[in-house]
Design a protein around this motif. Structure first.
Motif, PDB file in Angstrom:
ATOM      1  N   LEU A  54     128.735 126.992  78.024  1.00 24.09           N
ATOM      2  CA  LEU A  54     127.460 126.291  78.187  1.00 24.09           C
ATOM      3  C   LEU A  54     126.689 126.214  76.868  1.00 24.09           C
ATOM      4  N   TRP A  55     126.688 127.290  76.107  1.00 24.35           N
ATOM      5  CA  TRP A  55     125.986 127.300  74.833  1.00 24.35           C
ATOM      6  C   TRP A  55     126.593 126.275  73.879  1.00 24.35           C
ATOM      7  N   HIS A  56     127.923 126.226  73.791  1.00 23.76           N
ATOM      8  CA  HIS A  56     128.590 125.259  72.913  1.00 23.76           C
ATOM      9  C   HIS A  56     128.303 123.826  73.347  1.00 23.76           C
ATOM     10  N   ILE A  57     128.353 123.566  74.641  1.00 21.62           N
ATOM     11  CA  ILE A  57     128.126 122.205  75.134  1.00 21.62           C
ATOM     12  C   ILE A  57     126.671 121.810  74.923  1.00 21.62           C
ATOM     13  N   HIS A  58     125.755 122.740  75.097  1.00 21.71           N
ATOM     14  CA  HIS A  58     124.346 122.445  74.850  1.00 21.71           C
ATOM     15  C   HIS A  58     124.138 121.986  73.408  1.00 21.71           C
ATOM     16  N   SER A  59     124.796 122.649  72.474  1.00 18.54           N
ATOM     17  CA  SER A  59     124.644 122.240  71.073  1.00 18.54           C
ATOM     18  C   SER A  59     125.291 120.875  70.827  1.00 18.54           C
ATOM     19  N   ALA A  60     126.389 120.574  71.481  1.00 17.86           N
ATOM     20  CA  ALA A  60     127.040 119.267  71.315  1.00 17.86           C
ATOM     21  C   ALA A  60     126.196 118.149  71.912  1.00 17.86           C
ATOM     22  N   ARG A  61     125.485 118.428  72.978  1.00 16.79           N
ATOM     23  CA  ARG A  61     124.687 117.393  73.644  1.00 16.79           C
ATOM     24  C   ARG A  61     123.501 116.945  72.799  1.00 16.79           C
ATOM     25  N   LEU A 118     131.422 126.195  88.897  1.00 20.97           N
ATOM     26  CA  LEU A 118     130.648 125.036  88.429  1.00 20.97           C
ATOM     27  C   LEU A 118     129.352 124.784  89.211  1.00 20.97           C
ATOM     28  N   PRO A 119     129.327 124.917  90.541  1.00 16.46           N
ATOM     29  CA  PRO A 119     128.063 124.654  91.246  1.00 16.46           C
ATOM     30  C   PRO A 119     126.915 125.582  90.831  1.00 16.46           C
ATOM     31  N   TYR A 120     127.235 126.711  90.222  1.00 15.12           N
ATOM     32  CA  TYR A 120     126.221 127.675  89.827  1.00 15.12           C
ATOM     33  C   TYR A 120     125.790 127.537  88.372  1.00 15.12           C
ATOM     34  N   LEU A 121     126.415 126.631  87.646  1.00 12.56           N
ATOM     35  CA  LEU A 121     126.095 126.450  86.232  1.00 12.56           C
ATOM     36  C   LEU A 121     125.061 125.338  86.076  1.00 12.56           C
ATOM     37  N   PRO A 122     124.041 125.564  85.251  1.00 10.67           N
ATOM     38  CA  PRO A 122     122.998 124.549  85.056  1.00 10.67           C
ATOM     39  C   PRO A 122     123.462 123.460  84.095  1.00 10.67           C
ATOM     40  N   VAL A 123     124.330 122.578  84.571  1.00  6.22           N
ATOM     41  CA  VAL A 123     124.858 121.519  83.715  1.00  6.22           C
ATOM     42  C   VAL A 123     124.871 120.206  84.480  1.00  6.22           C
ATOM     43  N   GLU A 124     124.504 119.160  83.791  1.00  8.05           N
ATOM     44  CA  GLU A 124     124.554 117.815  84.350  1.00  8.05           C
ATOM     45  C   GLU A 124     125.488 116.996  83.488  1.00  8.05           C
ATOM     46  N   GLY A 125     126.062 115.991  84.066  1.00  7.04           N
ATOM     47  CA  GLY A 125     126.889 115.099  83.281  1.00  7.04           C
ATOM     48  C   GLY A 125     128.142 114.712  84.014  1.00  7.04           C
ATOM     49  N   GLU A 126     128.747 113.704  83.510  1.00  6.63           N
ATOM     50  CA  GLU A 126     129.955 113.191  84.130  1.00  6.63           C
ATOM     51  C   GLU A 126     131.187 113.783  83.462  1.00  6.63           C
ATOM     52  N   CYS A 127     132.243 113.011  83.384  1.00  6.22           N
ATOM     53  CA  CYS A 127     133.541 113.526  82.960  1.00  6.22           C
ATOM     54  C   CYS A 127     133.527 114.132  81.558  1.00  6.22           C
ATOM     55  N   LEU A 128     132.784 113.558  80.635  1.00  4.11           N
ATOM     56  CA  LEU A 128     132.774 114.073  79.269  1.00  4.11           C
ATOM     57  C   LEU A 128     132.222 115.497  79.216  1.00  4.11           C
ATOM     58  N   VAL A 129     131.085 115.705  79.813  1.00  7.95           N
ATOM     59  CA  VAL A 129     130.450 117.021  79.783  1.00  7.95           C
ATOM     60  C   VAL A 129     131.275 118.034  80.575  1.00  7.95           C
ATOM     61  N   SER A 148     134.484 117.967  81.297  1.00 10.28           N
ATOM     62  CA  SER A 148     135.750 118.241  80.621  1.00 10.28           C
ATOM     63  C   SER A 148     135.538 119.101  79.380  1.00 10.28           C
ATOM     64  N   ALA A 149     134.488 118.802  78.617  1.00 11.77           N
ATOM     65  CA  ALA A 149     134.187 119.619  77.433  1.00 11.77           C
ATOM     66  C   ALA A 149     133.878 121.052  77.846  1.00 11.77           C
ATOM     67  N   LEU A 150     133.141 121.206  78.913  1.00 10.06           N
ATOM     68  CA  LEU A 150     132.803 122.534  79.407  1.00 10.06           C
ATOM     69  C   LEU A 150     134.053 123.285  79.858  1.00 10.06           C
ATOM     70  N   LEU A 151     134.942 122.608  80.555  1.00 14.35           N
ATOM     71  CA  LEU A 151     136.186 123.238  80.994  1.00 14.35           C
ATOM     72  C   LEU A 151     137.060 123.626  79.799  1.00 14.35           C
ATOM     73  N   MET A 152     137.147 122.756  78.798  1.00 15.25           N
ATOM     74  CA  MET A 152     137.939 123.082  77.608  1.00 15.25           C
ATOM     75  C   MET A 152     137.388 124.329  76.925  1.00 15.25           C
ATOM     76  N   ARG A 153     136.077 124.407  76.749  1.00 15.97           N
ATOM     77  CA  ARG A 153     135.465 125.581  76.108  1.00 15.97           C
ATOM     78  C   ARG A 153     135.678 126.828  76.950  1.00 15.97           C
ATOM     79  N   PHE A 154     135.575 126.694  78.251  1.00 24.74           N
ATOM     80  CA  PHE A 154     135.799 127.824  79.158  1.00 24.74           C
ATOM     81  C   PHE A 154     137.217 128.365  78.994  1.00 24.74           C
ATOM     82  N   LEU A 155     138.188 127.457  79.011  1.00 27.91           N
ATOM     83  CA  LEU A 155     139.587 127.879  78.865  1.00 27.91           C
ATOM     84  C   LEU A 155     139.826 128.520  77.502  1.00 27.91           C
ATOM     85  N   HIS A 156     139.272 127.920  76.449  1.00 28.25           N
ATOM     86  CA  HIS A 156     139.424 128.504  75.110  1.00 28.25           C
ATOM     87  C   HIS A 156     138.810 129.891  75.048  1.00 28.25           C
ATOM     88  N   GLY A 157     137.695 130.078  75.759  1.00 32.18           N
ATOM     89  CA  GLY A 157     137.058 131.387  75.794  1.00 32.18           C
ATOM     90  C   GLY A 157     137.943 132.443  76.435  1.00 32.18           C
TER      91      GLY A 157
END
Length: 125
Positions: free
Chosen positions: A16-23, A58-69, A71-80
């Motif tokens: 979430l932190w990484h995606i927030h900075s990308a947004r 995912l339902p518990y994470l404060p994130v909005e967005g469609e496929c880009l957000v 997918s980016a969040l899932l990629m970062r999660f997996l990398h983590g």
């Protein structure tokens, strides 16, 4: 399928932190420029299971967005978690639309195959 682990929360929060900075940037480039960990492994079964745990979180994470957000969040999660997956970008020409998803060894982790057959992959990261 097994539910999320406590250790998943740390990976999800870091993602979430990484995606927030990308947004804060504009367009696709800030998402693609997110640093990728060097110590990732291609463990298909672990990645598929981790992807399932992510979607139960995912339902518990404060994130909005469609496929880009998502997918980016899932990629970062997996990398983590030290796991590797492919981020696929595709297009449909008539009517024109773009879409992205995450997959490992041909298995999509965040979308339905029925939806994806309409798209032609143009980039895999």
């Amino acid at each position: 399928m097994r539910g999320p682990l406590w250790s998943d929360a740390a990976s999800a929060l870091a993602a979430l932190w990484h995606i927030h900075s990308a947004r804060r940037g504009h367009g696709l480039r800030p998402y693609l420029d997110l640093p990728s960990p060097t110590a990732v492994q291609a463990d298909v079964s672990r990645t598929i299971v981790a992807g399932g745990r992510f979607w139960s979180l995912l339902p518990y994470l404060p994130v909005e967005g469609e496929c880009l957000v998502r997918s980016a969040l899932l990629m970062r999660f997996l990398h983590g978690l030290g796991l590797k997956a492919d981020w696929v970008f595709g297009v449909r020409l008539n009517p024109f639309t773009a879409h992205c998803w995450v997959q490992v060894d041909g298995v999509c982790l965040n979308d339905d195959v029925e939806r994806l057959v309409a798209y032609t992959p143009i980039m895999v990261r």
